[in-house]
Design a protein around this motif. Structure first.
Motif, short mmCIF file in Angstrom:
data_model
loop_
_atom_site.label_atom_id
_atom_site.label_comp_id
_atom_site.label_asym_id
_atom_site.label_seq_id
_atom_site.Cartn_x
_atom_site.Cartn_y
_atom_site.Cartn_z
N LEU A 315 0.83 -1.05 -0.14
CA LEU A 315 0.08 0.03 0.17
C LEU A 315 1.01 1.10 -0.10
N GLY A 316 0.40 2.22 -0.60
CA GLY A 316 1.33 3.44 -0.82
C GLY A 316 0.39 4.81 -1.03
N ILE A 317 1.30 5.77 -0.51
CA ILE A 317 0.44 7.03 -0.48
C ILE A 317 1.63 8.17 -1.39
N THR A 318 1.34 8.98 -2.22
CA THR A 318 2.47 9.73 -2.90
C THR A 318 1.55 10.87 -3.02
N GLY A 319 2.34 12.14 -2.71
CA GLY A 319 1.56 13.38 -2.84
C GLY A 319 2.50 14.57 -2.84
N ALA A 320 1.96 15.80 -3.00
CA ALA A 320 2.82 16.97 -3.23
C ALA A 320 1.86 17.95 -2.80
N HIS A 321 2.28 19.39 -2.05
CA HIS A 321 1.73 20.50 -1.89
C HIS A 321 2.30 21.60 -1.99
N ASP A 322 1.70 22.34 -2.98
CA ASP A 322 2.56 23.76 -3.30
C ASP A 322 2.01 24.82 -2.22
N PHE A 323 2.87 25.05 -1.40
CA PHE A 323 2.70 26.36 -0.24
C PHE A 323 2.37 27.81 -1.35
N SER A 324 3.50 27.69 -2.32
CA SER A 324 3.42 28.97 -3.22
C SER A 324 4.37 28.65 -4.37
N SER A 325 4.23 29.43 -5.27
CA SER A 325 5.11 29.37 -6.58
C SER A 325 6.38 28.89 -6.44
N THR A 326 6.81 29.03 -5.27
CA THR A 326 8.38 28.80 -5.04
C THR A 326 8.45 27.87 -4.03
N THR A 327 7.52 27.18 -3.15
CA THR A 327 7.69 26.27 -2.34
C THR A 327 6.91 25.09 -2.29
N ARG A 328 7.47 23.83 -2.53
CA ARG A 328 6.75 22.77 -2.36
C ARG A 328 7.22 21.64 -1.56
N LEU A 329 6.23 20.90 -1.08
CA LEU A 329 6.35 19.67 -0.17
C LEU A 329 5.88 18.39 -0.74
N SER A 330 6.99 17.32 -1.16
CA SER A 330 6.45 16.12 -1.65
C SER A 330 6.93 14.79 -0.69
N PHE A 331 5.97 14.00 -0.84
CA PHE A 331 6.29 12.70 -0.05
C PHE A 331 5.67 11.37 -0.80
N ASN A 387 16.81 22.95 -0.82
CA ASN A 387 16.41 21.65 -0.52
C ASN A 387 16.42 20.98 0.69
N ALA A 388 15.57 20.43 1.40
CA ALA A 388 15.91 19.45 2.80
C ALA A 388 15.04 18.12 2.37
N SER A 389 15.65 17.06 2.63
CA SER A 389 14.89 15.66 2.40
C SER A 389 15.01 14.84 3.66
N LEU A 390 14.21 13.79 3.67
CA LEU A 390 14.31 12.83 4.79
C LEU A 390 13.95 11.55 4.11
N ARG A 391 14.56 10.48 4.40
CA ARG A 391 14.28 9.11 3.76
C ARG A 391 14.65 8.13 5.01
N VAL A 392 13.50 7.39 5.08
CA VAL A 392 13.49 6.23 6.31
C VAL A 392 13.25 5.00 5.35
N GLU A 393 14.01 3.71 5.56
CA GLU A 393 13.58 2.54 4.99
C GLU A 393 13.95 1.29 6.09
N ASP A 394 13.19 0.68 6.07
CA ASP A 394 13.08 -0.35 7.15
C ASP A 394 12.72 -1.77 6.59
N ARG A 395 13.25 -2.82 6.77
CA ARG A 395 13.18 -4.11 6.31
C ARG A 395 13.19 -5.20 7.41
N ASP A 396 12.16 -5.66 7.91
CA ASP A 396 11.68 -6.32 9.16
C ASP A 396 11.70 -7.73 8.50
N ASN A 397 12.76 -8.61 8.70
CA ASN A 397 12.14 -10.08 8.41
C ASN A 397 12.10 -10.87 9.63
N ARG A 398 10.75 -11.41 9.62
CA ARG A 398 10.11 -11.89 10.61
C ARG A 398 10.16 -13.56 10.36
N THR A 399 10.82 -14.11 9.63
CA THR A 399 10.79 -15.54 9.24
C THR A 399 11.36 -16.06 10.35
#
Length: 422
Positions: A315-331, A387-399
């Motif tokens: 499942l996924g959610i992708t989006g973006a919001h333009d605060f103004s013509s010069t500022t954008r937040l994407s996720f 530009n500022a970015s935050l990236r998180v990846e988690d892989r949980d092996n429950r085998t």
């Protein structure tokens, strides 16, 4: 040398060792070819549906297995050539009652093994339905040789009277038993999909694709294990599998915001569990001495597991919001789950090598994944980008984890509990 119609021929038509005998091209609704009507014809081609049909006969003067890869043009002789691109609408061109309904049907490389067919039907800005079918041959080797009967199946047996030996040079009947077998696969892909525009802001999409694969590939399999008396063979591994890919999404496209809620699923099913083959080598390397096996112990067959059934859902959610013509937040945020729980095969196909059973009936494989990425982009002045970015990846092996006491290569005794295990 070939004669070609005015429209472009399919890319998969032969370009060497072949000759086209006849081509017939029909263009429905084609415009005038005079200089004065060129502009009008160009405009009409853009706004009015046009259809194309191409038919012909080709011939290959010499067979080439490698040259026929992905097309099926591997045999000498004649073959059919066909292509069409049919287009239409519910209403006549420039009819005032035209509601924007359109359809299209396309076929390529008809008459060849590497052929495809797809189509669509829809109403502009309201909905669109699509379907497709594609068949692709993958020709890998026509020089492979094997003494085994049943090549292409899940059970390989040696011919009657075959004499085993410690090596291939010590097998007196091997040369007479060798036979040719083509290593090749066929993939058939079928898919359906649709888009529905709920309104100017919301859009719903869904698609389903099924891939069936049938054929063989070469796999190296062995008796024994590395570091000991190893004997191996290149065997034709059968392929009988199906993969379904499922995608669905709901998208919002506003003036300042864009958000997509999505689902992706992948389901793999193998119609075969294992490959079993007769042992072409005699028992000398693995019996007697310190092996723990008497000289008369039977080591007749080997078995190898094939790819297990498995699933993946996300499942996924992708989006973006333009605060103004010069500022954008994407996720982007996704959450995935992979599972594999097909029943285990026994430790070995050879009775008497294993005395302790498996610790589990199946793997119980489970891996959960989480992904998050966000980015803030700003341009406070013309010459400055921030530009500022935050990236998180988690892989949980429950085998679940267990110790498995393998009977190596179907010819060695199972190690005792507590002993060094592979």
């Amino acid at each position: 040398m070939s004669t070609r119609p005015r429209t472009r021929s399919p890319a998969a038509w032969p370009r060497a060792a072949g000759v086209m005998l006849a081509v017939l091209a029909c263009h429905a609704g084609a415009g005038s070819a005079t200089e004065t009507d060129k502009d009008a014809d160009a405009l009409a081609e853009l706004v009015r549906p046009q259809s194309v049909i191409e038919l012909g006969i080709g011939s290959l003067s010499a067979a080439s297995f490698a040259a026929g890869d992905f097309t099926g043009l591997d045999r000498k002789g004649t073959y059919g050539i066909g292509r069409f691109d049919l287009r239409g609408s519910q209403y006549r061109y420039l009819n005032a009652d035209d509601d924007g309904t359109r359809w299209r049907l396309v076929g390529n490389n008809l008459g060849l093994e590497g052929r495809s067919l797809w189509g669509e039907y829809g109403r502009q800005s309201r909905y669109r339905l699509t379907f497709g079918f594609e068949q692709t041959p993958h020709l890998m080797s026509d020089t492979y040789q094997t003494p085994y009967l049943g090549a292409g199946s899940a059970r390989l047996s040696l011919p009657p009277g075959f004499q085993r030996g410690a090596s291939t040079t010590a097998m007196p009947t091997l040369a007479d038993a060798i036979r040719n077998f083509n290593i090749e696969t066929r993939r058939q892909r079928a898919e359906v999909g649709g888009i529905y525009w709920i309104n100017t802001d919301w859009e719903l999409r869904a698609s389903l694709r099924n891939d069936d694969r049938d054929g063989t590939r070469i796999r190296g399999l062995e008796f024994g294990f590395d570091g000991g008396a190893l004997r191996s063979a290149l065997l034709p591994e059968p392929i009988r599998s199906a993969t379904q890919l499922i995608d669905a999404s709901l998208a919002y496209n506003g003036e300042d915001q864009r958000v997509v809620f999505s689902y992706h699923g992948s389901l793999f099913r193998n119609h075969l569990d294992s490959l079993v083959w007769d042992n072409a080598y005699d028992n000398t390397p693995w019996v007697g001495g310190n092996s723990g096996l008497p000289a008369t112990f039977p080591l007749a067959s080997g078995r190898a597991a094939l790819a297990p059934d498995n699933q993946f859902h996300q499942l996924g959610i992708t989006g973006a919001h333009d605060f103004s013509s010069t500022t954008r937040l994407s996720f982007t945020v996704t959450r995935g789950r992979m599972t594999q729980n097909q029943a285990f095969l026994p430790y070995t196909i050879t009775p008497g090598l294993a005395s302790i059973g498996l610790p589990r009936n199946s793997l119980g494989g489970l891996v959960e994944t989480t992904f998050f990425n966000t980015r803030l982009s700003m341009r406070p002045i013309r010459a400055l980008n921030l530009n500022a970015s935050l990236r998180v990846e988690d892989r949980d092996n429950r085998t679940p984890q267990n110790e498995y006491l393998y009977a190596a290569g179907d010819v060695l005794l199972q190690p005792a509990p507590g002993a060094a295990s592979d």
